[in-house]
Design a protein around this motif. Sequence first.
Motif, mmCIF file in Angstrom:
data_model
loop_
_atom_site.group_PDB
_atom_site.id
_atom_site.type_symbol
_atom_site.label_atom_id
_atom_site.label_comp_id
_atom_site.label_asym_id
_atom_site.label_seq_id
_atom_site.Cartn_x
_atom_site.Cartn_y
_atom_site.Cartn_z
ATOM 1 N N UNK A 32 38.615 0.426 -12.346
ATOM 2 C CA UNK A 32 37.410 1.032 -11.776
ATOM 3 C C UNK A 32 37.172 2.458 -12.266
ATOM 4 N N UNK A 33 37.612 2.752 -13.468
ATOM 5 C CA UNK A 33 37.382 4.081 -14.039
ATOM 6 C C UNK A 33 38.251 5.164 -13.442
ATOM 7 N N UNK A 34 39.324 4.797 -12.798
ATOM 8 C CA UNK A 34 40.188 5.764 -12.106
ATOM 9 C C UNK A 34 41.462 6.082 -12.879
ATOM 10 N N UNK A 35 41.543 5.666 -14.147
ATOM 11 C CA UNK A 35 42.767 5.870 -14.930
ATOM 12 C C UNK A 35 42.511 6.843 -16.073
ATOM 13 N N UNK A 36 43.443 7.777 -16.214
ATOM 14 C CA UNK A 36 43.454 8.681 -17.362
ATOM 15 C C UNK A 36 44.720 8.368 -18.134
ATOM 16 N N UNK A 37 44.569 8.072 -19.400
ATOM 17 C CA UNK A 37 45.695 7.731 -20.270
ATOM 18 C C UNK A 37 46.160 9.001 -20.976
ATOM 19 N N UNK A 38 47.480 9.220 -20.943
ATOM 20 C CA UNK A 38 48.084 10.380 -21.601
ATOM 21 C C UNK A 38 49.266 9.910 -22.443
ATOM 22 N N UNK A 39 49.641 10.668 -23.455
ATOM 23 C CA UNK A 39 50.809 10.298 -24.257
ATOM 24 C C UNK A 39 52.098 10.354 -23.434
#
Length: 150
Positions: A120-127
């Motif tokens: 639902x657009x609530x995820x931020x992907x980081x290394x």
Amino acid sequence: MALRKSSPTQGLPAERALSLTLEAEVMADCDTGILSLVASADAQLSDFDEVSPARLRDMVATAREQLAEFERLADEQEARDTLAVLLAEHQMRVEEWDVSTLDSRLRDNIKAVHDPTMADGRVIVVPAGQDPITRLAAVRDLIAGLGGAE
């Protein structure tokens, strides 16, 4: 070339401990009364011995470098705590992905990515393994760019 998800703590030490000891005294020789400078940088004082003023200054310089690591430890934890509050405030979460298989031109420039189709657009992907201070700045900038932070 596939990105792999990793757990938030994968590749990171479970804990990080720092210690600093520096002991210095001016002591009088019992027999002669002559003053001498003694110092140790060992917690058990196993190396407690006479030193020159220049050697003590070197030990102080080394201790200052170690103190910078203590500050860094505090800064990193503050960044983790601030990130947790920021994510909760915006009802988002971070997912760490292993980007090591990507071309270095891409891998070295990925700081944080928002995919509106994930959760639902609530995820931020980081290394995976990203420095906490860098991560906080990247996520803060990304959320601001989404219109969600100041």
